[in-house]
Design a protein around this motif. Structure first.
Motif, short mmCIF file in Angstrom:
data_model
loop_
_atom_site.label_atom_id
_atom_site.label_comp_id
_atom_site.label_asym_id
_atom_site.label_seq_id
_atom_site.Cartn_x
_atom_site.Cartn_y
_atom_site.Cartn_z
N ASN A 123 29.89 82.64 30.44
CA ASN A 123 30.02 81.67 29.35
C ASN A 123 31.27 81.93 28.51
O ASN A 123 31.94 80.99 28.06
CB ASN A 123 28.79 81.73 28.46
CG ASN A 123 27.55 81.20 29.16
OD1 ASN A 123 27.62 80.29 29.98
ND2 ASN A 123 26.39 81.78 28.86
N MET A 126 34.15 80.63 30.44
CA MET A 126 34.25 79.18 30.27
C MET A 126 34.95 78.84 28.96
O MET A 126 35.81 77.93 28.90
CB MET A 126 32.85 78.56 30.29
CG MET A 126 32.81 77.08 29.92
SD MET A 126 33.54 76.01 31.17
CE MET A 126 32.12 75.66 32.19
N TRP A 164 30.80 66.66 32.19
CA TRP A 164 29.79 66.88 33.22
C TRP A 164 28.86 68.03 32.84
O TRP A 164 27.64 67.94 33.04
CB TRP A 164 30.44 67.17 34.57
CG TRP A 164 29.44 67.55 35.62
CD1 TRP A 164 29.14 68.79 36.08
CD2 TRP A 164 28.55 66.65 36.30
NE1 TRP A 164 28.15 68.75 37.02
CE2 TRP A 164 27.75 67.43 37.17
CE3 TRP A 164 28.36 65.26 36.27
CZ2 TRP A 164 26.78 66.88 37.99
CZ3 TRP A 164 27.38 64.71 37.10
CH2 TRP A 164 26.61 65.51 37.93
N GLU A 165 29.41 69.07 32.27
CA GLU A 165 28.58 70.22 31.87
C GLU A 165 27.61 69.81 30.77
O GLU A 165 26.45 70.24 30.76
CB GLU A 165 29.47 71.37 31.40
CG GLU A 165 28.72 72.65 31.07
CD GLU A 165 28.03 73.26 32.28
OE1 GLU A 165 27.11 74.08 32.07
OE2 GLU A 165 28.39 72.92 33.42
N ARG A 168 24.94 67.75 32.48
CA ARG A 168 24.11 68.57 33.36
C ARG A 168 23.14 69.47 32.60
O ARG A 168 21.95 69.55 32.92
CB ARG A 168 25.02 69.45 34.25
CG ARG A 168 24.27 70.26 35.29
CD ARG A 168 25.22 71.22 35.99
NE ARG A 168 25.62 72.30 35.10
CZ ARG A 168 24.91 73.42 34.92
NH1 ARG A 168 23.75 73.58 35.55
NH2 ARG A 168 25.34 74.36 34.12
N SER A 169 23.66 70.17 31.59
CA SER A 169 22.84 71.17 30.90
C SER A 169 22.42 70.76 29.50
O SER A 169 21.56 71.41 28.89
CB SER A 169 23.59 72.50 30.83
OG SER A 169 24.77 72.36 30.05
N PHE A 172 26.54 73.37 25.62
CA PHE A 172 27.31 74.54 26.02
C PHE A 172 26.66 75.78 25.42
O PHE A 172 25.97 75.72 24.41
CB PHE A 172 28.75 74.44 25.50
CG PHE A 172 29.70 73.80 26.47
CD1 PHE A 172 30.18 72.54 26.24
CD2 PHE A 172 30.10 74.47 27.61
CE1 PHE A 172 31.05 71.94 27.12
CE2 PHE A 172 30.97 73.89 28.50
CZ PHE A 172 31.45 72.60 28.25
N ALA A 289 27.01 73.93 38.09
CA ALA A 289 28.15 74.24 37.23
C ALA A 289 29.46 74.23 38.00
O ALA A 289 30.54 74.15 37.41
CB ALA A 289 27.95 75.60 36.57
N SER A 292 31.57 71.26 37.18
CA SER A 292 32.28 71.42 35.90
C SER A 292 33.51 72.30 36.09
O SER A 292 34.62 71.95 35.64
CB SER A 292 31.35 72.04 34.86
OG SER A 292 30.20 71.26 34.68
N TYR A 293 33.30 73.44 36.75
CA TYR A 293 34.43 74.33 36.99
C TYR A 293 35.48 73.69 37.88
O TYR A 293 36.67 73.94 37.73
CB TYR A 293 33.93 75.64 37.62
CG TYR A 293 33.46 76.64 36.61
CD1 TYR A 293 34.36 77.39 35.87
CD2 TYR A 293 32.10 76.85 36.39
CE1 TYR A 293 33.93 78.32 34.94
CE2 TYR A 293 31.66 77.78 35.46
CZ TYR A 293 32.58 78.51 34.73
OH TYR A 293 32.15 79.42 33.81
#
Length: 316
Positions: A123, A126, A164-165, A168-169, A172, A289, A292-293
Motif C-alpha cells: 500500500n 502504491m 479502477w482501484e 474494485r475495493s 484506498f 489489483a 490498477s497497477y
C-alpha cells in the motif's frame, strides 16, 4: 564497510562538479542514488527485529541527526545554515512556513519504516507510485509548469488505475492516501520558499530527533535490548548514514530538476518497494489489483519515455 562511510564524501564531491556536470545531470544522479538508498531503508525494520517499526523510526531520527551534522561539517553546511538564519532573521511568518511541513515529513518517515513490518508495504508502494502524479499536478498549479501530450496521457492512464482501484475495493488504504496526499506539501513548500535541501533537512531533524529520543528513553526498553544484541548498534549507525545521504540527495534532486523530471524519476523507488514487498516480505497481491497497477505502470512507462526524450533533447 569503508564504502558506506566514504560514500557521502565521494557523492558530495561528485555532485559539486568534479566531473563538470550540469545542474540537470547532478539532479539526475542524485535522484537515482537516493531511490536506491531509500529502497534499502525499507528493509531495516526486518533487519532490526525484535524492535518495533516505531522504535526503528525513533532510532533512525536520532542517528540521522548525528549523520546530518557530520555531513553539514563536511560540506560547510553550518556556515550556510548560519547565513540562512541571519537572512531570515525575525521573519516569523517565513519561519512558520518553513517548519509547517515538518510534521508531514516526520509522519512519512515513520510510515516508511513501520509499513513493511506491519503488512502495509504494498500500500505504501502504491502511494509512492501516485506521489509523482500529485507532484505533477501541484507543479502545474504552483509553478505553472506545462504538461506535454505524453505527460497528459500518462496522467490519464494513472488516473484510470486509481479509478479502477476505487471501483474494485471501494477505497484506498489510508497508508496510500497519506503518502501521495501529503508528501507533495513538504517538497513544494520548501521549494517555494527556496530553503536549501541540507539546511531544511537539518532544521527538521533538530525538531524531530529530540522528540524521538524522549520516546526511546521513556516509552521503550530498547537500551537494554541493544545491550543484549550488540549488532543493533551497527544497524543504528548504518541507518543514520543511509537515511541522511538518501534524504539529502532526494531533496537536492527536487531542487535541481524540473518537477516533471523529478516526478518521473521518483517512480523508481515505488517499483523497488513493490518488488521488495512482494518478493522479500511476502505480502499478498490481489489479482484484481493488477488492473490498477497495469494502468499506473503504463503511466510510469510513458513518463519514463517522456523523461528520456527530454534528456536526449538536452544532450543534443
Amino acid at each position: 564497510m569503508k564504502f558506506l562511510f566514504t560514500f557521502p564524501i565521494d557523492t558530495m564531491r561528485f555532485l559539486q562538479g568534479r566531473l563538470n556536470m550540469t545542474d540537470f545531470s547532478k539532479g539526475l544522479v542524485a535522484a537515482l542514488a537516493s531511490n536506491l538508498l531509500f529502497s534499502m531503508l525499507f528493509l531495516y525494520g526486518t533487519w532490526m527485529r525484535p524492535m518495533t517499526g516505531t522504535e526503528v523510526f525513533a532510532w533512525r531520527m536520532v542517528a540521522m541527526l548525528v549523520a546530518i551534522c557530520v555531513l553539514m561539517g563536511m560540506s560547510d553546511g553550518w556556515k550556510a545554515a548560519g547565513q540562512f538564519v541571519r537572512e531570515t532573521g525575525r521573519n516569523w511568518k517565513r519561519w512558520f512556513l518553513i517548519m509547517l511541513p515538518t510534521p508531514v515529513f516526520a509522519s512519512q518517515l515513520w510510515l516508511f519504516v513501520w509499513s513493511p513490518v506491519n503488512g502495509e508495504g504494498v500500500n505504501v508502494a502504491m502511494g509512492y507510485f501516485l506521489f509523482p502524479l500529485a507532484m505533477l499536478a501541484c507543479g502545474r498549479i504552483w509553478f505553472k509548469e506545462t504538461l506535454n501530450r505524453l505527460q497528459i496521457v500518462a496522467v490519464v492512464s494513472a488516473c484510470l488505475g486509481v479509478a479502477w482501484e476505487l471501483v474494485r475495493s471501494g477505497a484506498f488504504s489510508w497508508a496510500t492516501v497519506w503518502v501521495f496526499g501529503t508528501y507533495p506539501i513538504y517538497y513544494l513548500v520548501r521549494r517555494k520558499l527556496g530553503v536549501p535541501a541540507l539546511i531544511g533537512l537539518t532544521f527538521d531533524l533538530l525538531v524531530i530527533a529530540p522528540c524521538a529520543l524522549f520516546y526511546i528513553l521513556t516509552q521503550t526498553d530498547t537500551i537494554n535490548l541493544i545491550a543484549s544484541t550488540p549488532k543493533l548498534i551497527g544497524f543504528i549507525v548504518l541507518l543514520g548514514i543511509n537515511s541522511a545521504v538518501a534524504m539529502h540527495l532526494n531533496l537536492k534532486a527536487s531542487q535541481l530538476l524540473p518537477i516533471a523530471v523529478f516526478g518521473m524519476l521518483s517512480y523508481l523507488e515505488p517499483v523497488l518497494l513493490f518488488i521488495i514487498s512482494i518478493a522479500w516480505l511476502g505480502e499478498p497481491l490481489e489479482s484484481g489489483a493488477l488492473i490498477s497497477y497495469g494502468f499506473i505502470w503504463l503511466g510510469l512507462s510513458l513518463m519514463m519515455v517522456n523523461g528520456w526524450l527530454a534528456m536526449k533533447r538536452r544532450v543534443v
